[in-house]
Design an enzyme around this catalytic site. Structure first.
Site, PDB file in Angstrom:
ATOM      1  CD  GLU A 274       2.968   3.070  19.081  1.00  0.00           C
ATOM      2  OE1 GLU A 274       3.197   3.746  18.053  1.00  0.00           O
ATOM      3  OE2 GLU A 274       2.957   1.832  19.097  1.00  0.00           O
ATOM      4  CE  LYS A 276       0.934  12.582  13.877  1.00  0.00           C
ATOM      5  NZ  LYS A 276       2.082  12.623  13.043  1.00  0.00           N
ATOM      6  NE  ARG A 281       5.197   5.388   8.023  1.00  0.00           N
ATOM      7  CZ  ARG A 281       3.884   5.190   8.140  1.00  0.00           C
ATOM      8  NH1 ARG A 281       3.056   6.201   8.010  1.00  0.00           N
ATOM      9  NH2 ARG A 281       3.393   4.003   8.408  1.00  0.00           N
ATOM     10  NE  ARG A 296       3.749  10.149   3.599  1.00  0.00           N
ATOM     11  CZ  ARG A 296       2.609  10.379   4.184  1.00  0.00           C
ATOM     12  NH1 ARG A 296       2.576  10.600   5.469  1.00  0.00           N
ATOM     13  NH2 ARG A 296       1.492  10.390   3.502  1.00  0.00           N
ATOM     14  CD  GLU A 326       7.996   9.957  12.172  1.00  0.00           C
ATOM     15  OE1 GLU A 326       7.586   9.083  11.381  1.00  0.00           O
ATOM     16  OE2 GLU A 326       7.746  11.161  12.025  1.00  0.00           O
ATOM     17  CG  PHE A 367       5.952   3.623  14.147  1.00  0.00           C
ATOM     18  CD1 PHE A 367       4.928   3.165  13.341  1.00  0.00           C
ATOM     19  CD2 PHE A 367       6.786   4.616  13.664  1.00  0.00           C
ATOM     20  CE1 PHE A 367       4.742   3.663  12.072  1.00  0.00           C
ATOM     21  CE2 PHE A 367       6.605   5.137  12.392  1.00  0.00           C
ATOM     22  CZ  PHE A 367       5.582   4.661  11.595  1.00  0.00           C
ATOM     23  NE  ARG A 443      -5.074   9.863   5.475  1.00  0.00           N
ATOM     24  CZ  ARG A 443      -3.945  10.288   6.027  1.00  0.00           C
ATOM     25  NH1 ARG A 443      -3.771  10.206   7.314  1.00  0.00           N
ATOM     26  NH2 ARG A 443      -2.977  10.794   5.289  1.00  0.00           N
ATOM     27  CE  LYS A 449      -3.282  12.531  11.183  1.00  0.00           C
ATOM     28  NZ  LYS A 449      -2.458  12.935  10.070  1.00  0.00           N
TER      29      LYS A 449
HETATM   30  P1  ATP Z   1       1.090  14.083   9.697  1.00  0.00           P
HETATM   31  O1  ATP Z   1       1.189  15.120   8.603  1.00  0.00           O
HETATM   32  O2  ATP Z   1       0.175  14.429  10.842  1.00  0.00           O
HETATM   33  O3  ATP Z   1       2.439  13.568  10.151  1.00  0.00           O
HETATM   34  P2  ATP Z   1       0.630  12.048   7.796  1.00  0.00           P
HETATM   35  O4  ATP Z   1      -0.412  12.344   6.776  1.00  0.00           O
HETATM   36  O5  ATP Z   1       2.044  12.202   7.411  1.00  0.00           O
HETATM   37  O6  ATP Z   1       0.326  12.889   9.098  1.00  0.00           O
HETATM   38  P3  ATP Z   1      -0.611   9.981   9.263  1.00  0.00           P
HETATM   39  O7  ATP Z   1      -0.788   8.567   8.940  1.00  0.00           O
HETATM   40  O8  ATP Z   1      -1.815  10.791   9.283  1.00  0.00           O
HETATM   41  O9  ATP Z   1       0.464  10.552   8.272  1.00  0.00           O
HETATM   42  O10 ATP Z   1       0.111  10.178  10.676  1.00  0.00           O
HETATM   43  C1  ATP Z   1       1.086   9.346  11.084  1.00  0.00           C
HETATM   44  C2  ATP Z   1       2.460   9.883  10.762  1.00  0.00           C
HETATM   45  O11 ATP Z   1       3.090  10.251  11.964  1.00  0.00           O
HETATM   46  C3  ATP Z   1       3.297   8.764  10.154  1.00  0.00           C
HETATM   47  O12 ATP Z   1       3.375   8.898   8.750  1.00  0.00           O
HETATM   48  C4  ATP Z   1       4.639   8.903  10.823  1.00  0.00           C
HETATM   49  O13 ATP Z   1       5.522   9.595   9.961  1.00  0.00           O
HETATM   50  C5  ATP Z   1       4.419   9.772  12.051  1.00  0.00           C
HETATM   51  N1  ATP Z   1       4.541   9.091  13.355  1.00  0.00           N
HETATM   52  C6  ATP Z   1       5.170   9.594  14.425  1.00  0.00           C
HETATM   53  N2  ATP Z   1       5.064   8.782  15.474  1.00  0.00           N
HETATM   54  C7  ATP Z   1       4.347   7.696  15.079  1.00  0.00           C
HETATM   55  C8  ATP Z   1       3.886   6.521  15.720  1.00  0.00           C
HETATM   56  N3  ATP Z   1       4.123   6.279  16.994  1.00  0.00           N
HETATM   57  N4  ATP Z   1       3.174   5.627  14.977  1.00  0.00           N
HETATM   58  C9  ATP Z   1       2.892   5.872  13.683  1.00  0.00           C
HETATM   59  N5  ATP Z   1       3.289   6.977  13.032  1.00  0.00           N
HETATM   60  C10 ATP Z   1       4.009   7.891  13.710  1.00  0.00           C
END
Ligand code: ATP
Length: 590
Positions: A274, A276, A281, A296, A326, A367, A443, A449
């Site tokens: 998908e 990113k 969020r 979040r 998102e 998502f 996690r 990712k």
């Molecule tokens: P980052 O700082 O890289 O956004 P994070 O620590 O906030 O990471 P992770 O779980 O590591 O969170 O990465 C997923 C984040 O990316 C989610 O919290 C969401 O906000 C965002 N996101 C964007 N596109 C998607 C997707 N297709 N599926 C899931 N999460 C997504």
């Protein structure tokens, strides 16, 4: 329970920084609280907040109101109160000293119970309309007049949501297990060498209890509810906890992979790829057609995003569900997607929300889905959840859609999709296991990712330094820290002083950070202050280096503040393993 009793536990907690000892103290408190009817009162008070983050109700009391209440209840002059505050930097201590002074001349202490203190503090949030400030001052002074010095200290800190001794999530979870099952599991805490003794034969069961409670908490975000169920029905009672629209769940998080091959290894073949998106969020709940939005960190932000509410109402063909989305801003002129920062500004906004919504229209990408028609989908495989999303999300071209996804087992196809996503301006891609469940609060490797650049780090500020010259009066250099492997101790990673702006319109400013950090100061000595670890910033850098200078063993070369991450909590910052991995990737590239 008498409030004074609870404050004795607070005192004990304040005197130790050892996590196991804190767990022991809280488990003793919970054993006492078990007998009480309103056990939720004690659990929430020991957490340090009378409302969960997701509640719309907020106490809303500033330092100024506390100072006025102290003047009213003790009759001591404003000047003296302010001087004491400047000296201590902690209104709890100020309240304790002033009440002590006053109690030497008058004797009107009444017995305060936990129930009464809790109820009165919650009442503060209900006060509205004309004369609210005076009503708040009246209510707080009434409480303080009845309080002993020690009680006054903790009442003030609870009202200001700065309890400091409050039980962190993990500690409270462990304490609940110790409270109910220490006999069954034959576990013992040995204070002399700060050690938990668990017999080999009960270790597995201990971990099982911890897991069960964590899962129940991730779904309910309510330790009081979890505690009550165990008290009434035993650990088995937790099995019937189910998702409730209107109660946010802890979101699922993802791991990282270095390339598509590793992604396939972790999530299996074929998998869903998908976009990113670098948006914001939002966990969206719909209960009989009523929409509620959570960040979040599970703060209720429904009011800040009326446009999202509208889009969802019009675009999703269902009345009861919980979805993960998102949200991204769109540049009206170029029609391009705007990065996270543009949307995150809205969280702090109280006014002009409609105007901002017009200036930066948003688009919602769905998502995941965790519940549909009151059926929990947490245990449903991802391909089924995705199927439901596609069924109920009415695609309205530029406002709402299921996040762009392909399913493939071919490296070349995935590479092409990755390239396409980056060219579109996205951060990278996600790869997701099609059979996996939705695991709240973890996690997990069900999804990973992939991002091309060296990751920025989310770190917490643990110390700060006052600047000089143009920056005099501002905290302008920040020591930042990450977690150790077990998320028990913070480890320093370096000092950062560049990247902040001088004007608010340009981004996060020194002034803004100083204002946020000032109330968190725990100790000052010379120019440097130690602050409570609450403020998270995203830090960019050129390279991670090994270093003896900081407790993490690493240092950042050319660190700079990218922005304040008020959407993240202490639990979300990077851990030392992340730094180790980035360090290894860098080495591989050299
Ligand atoms: P980052 O700082 O890289 O956004 P994070 O620590 O906030 O990471 P992770 O779980 O590591 O969170 O990465 C997923 C984040 O990316 C989610 O919290 C969401 O906000 C965002 N996101 C964007 N596109 C998607 C997707 N297709 N599926 C899931 N999460 C997504």
């Amino acid at each position: 329970m008498d409030y004074i009793k609870l404050t004795e536990y607070y005192q004990q907690l304040e005197q130790t920084s050892k996590r196991l000892e804190k767990t022991h103290i809280i488990s003793q408190l919970l054993k006492e609280a078990k007998k009480e009817e309103n056990v939720e009162v004690i659990i929430n008070l020991v957490r340090g907040s009378v409302f969960p983050a997701w509640d719309e109700l907020k106490i809303g009391v500033s330092d100024k109101i506390i100072i006025k209440a102290l003047i009213t209840s003790t009759g001591i002059s404003k000047d003296k109160v302010e001087k004491l505050f400047a000296k201590n930097g902690d209104l709890g201590i100020v309240a304790q000293e002033l009440v002590k002074e006053k109690k030497q001349t008058t004797f009107d202490t009444k017995k305060l119970t936990c129930n009464l203190v809790y109820r009165k503090i919650r009442e503060l949030a209900d006060l509205e309309g004309e004369g609210t400030v005076n009503k708040k001052i009246g209510l707080i002074s009434e409480l303080l007049t009845s309080a002993s010095p020690q009680e006054a200290k903790f009442i003030v800190r609870t009202i200001l949501e700065q309890l400091r001794v409050g039980a962190a999530e993990g500690t409270l979870r462990d304490a609940i297990v110790w409270c109910f099952f220490s006999d069954k599991l034959k576990i013992k805490y040995n204070k002399d060498n700060n050690e938990l003794i668990i017999p080999e034969e009960t270790k597995k069961e201990y971990d099982y209890f911890l897991d069960k409670i964590k899962h129940a908490y991730d779904i309910t975000n309510d330790f009081a509810e979890v505690f009550k169920i165990i008290k009434e029905e035993g650990i088995k009672g937790l099995d019937k906890i189910s998702l409730k629209a209107g109660k946010p769940i802890n979101v699922m998080l993802f791991q990282k992979a270095k390339d598509i091959n590793e992604a396939f290894e972790i999530v299996g073949k074929p998998c869903g790829f998908e976009y990113k998106i670098d948006g914001f969020r939002l966990q969206i709940h719909c209960i009989n057609g009523k929409i509620i939005l959570y960040t979040r960190r599970l703060e209720n932000v429904t009011k800040q995003f009326p446009d999202v509410v509208e889009i969802i109402k019009n675009g999703i063909k269902a009345d009861n569900y919980i979805i993960d989305t998102e949200v991204i801003g769109i540049d009206l002129k170029t029609k391009k997607w705007l990065p996270f920062q543009n949307i995150s500004q809205r969280i702090k906004r109280k006014y002009d929300i409609e105007k901002l919504a017009k200036e930066i229209p948003v688009m919602v990408n769905v998502f995941d889905i965790m519940s549909y028609n009151n059926e929990s989908l947490l245990d449903a495989p991802f391909h089924r959840r995705r199927h439901i999303i596609e069924k109920i999300v009415k695609v309205t071209s530029d406002k709402l859609m299921p996040i762009k996804q392909i399913v493939t087992d071919k490296l070349e196809v995935a590479e092409k999709f990755y390239k396409e996503s980056l060219e579109f301006g996205n951060e990278g891609i996600m790869a997701k296991n099609l059979e996996s469940i939705y695991k709240p609060g973890s996690r997990v490797g069900y999804g990973i990712k992939l991002k091309p650049i060296l990751e920025t780090l989310d770190l917490v500020i643990t110390k700060a330094e006052f600047g000089e010259g143009k920056r005099a009066g501002w905290l302008s250099s920040y020591t930042v820290s990450c977690w150790d492997k077990k998320k028990e101790n913070l480890l320093e990673v370096g000092k950062v002083s560049t990247g902040l702006k001088e004007k608010e319109t340009e981004g996060t400013t020194f002034e803004e950070l100083t204002k946020l950090l000032n109330p968190l100061i725990e100790k000052s000595g010379g120019k440097e202050v130690i602050v409570k670890p609450k403020i998270i910033i995203e830090v960019g850098y050129e390279e991670i280096q090994k270093s003896f200078e900081y407790s993490s063993g690493y240092a950042l070369r050319f660190p700079r503040v990218i922005m304040l991450r008020s959407d993240k909590g202490l639990h979300d910052i990077n851990i030392i393993t992340d730094l180790e991995k980035i360090y290894e990737v860098q080495r591989g590239r050299k």
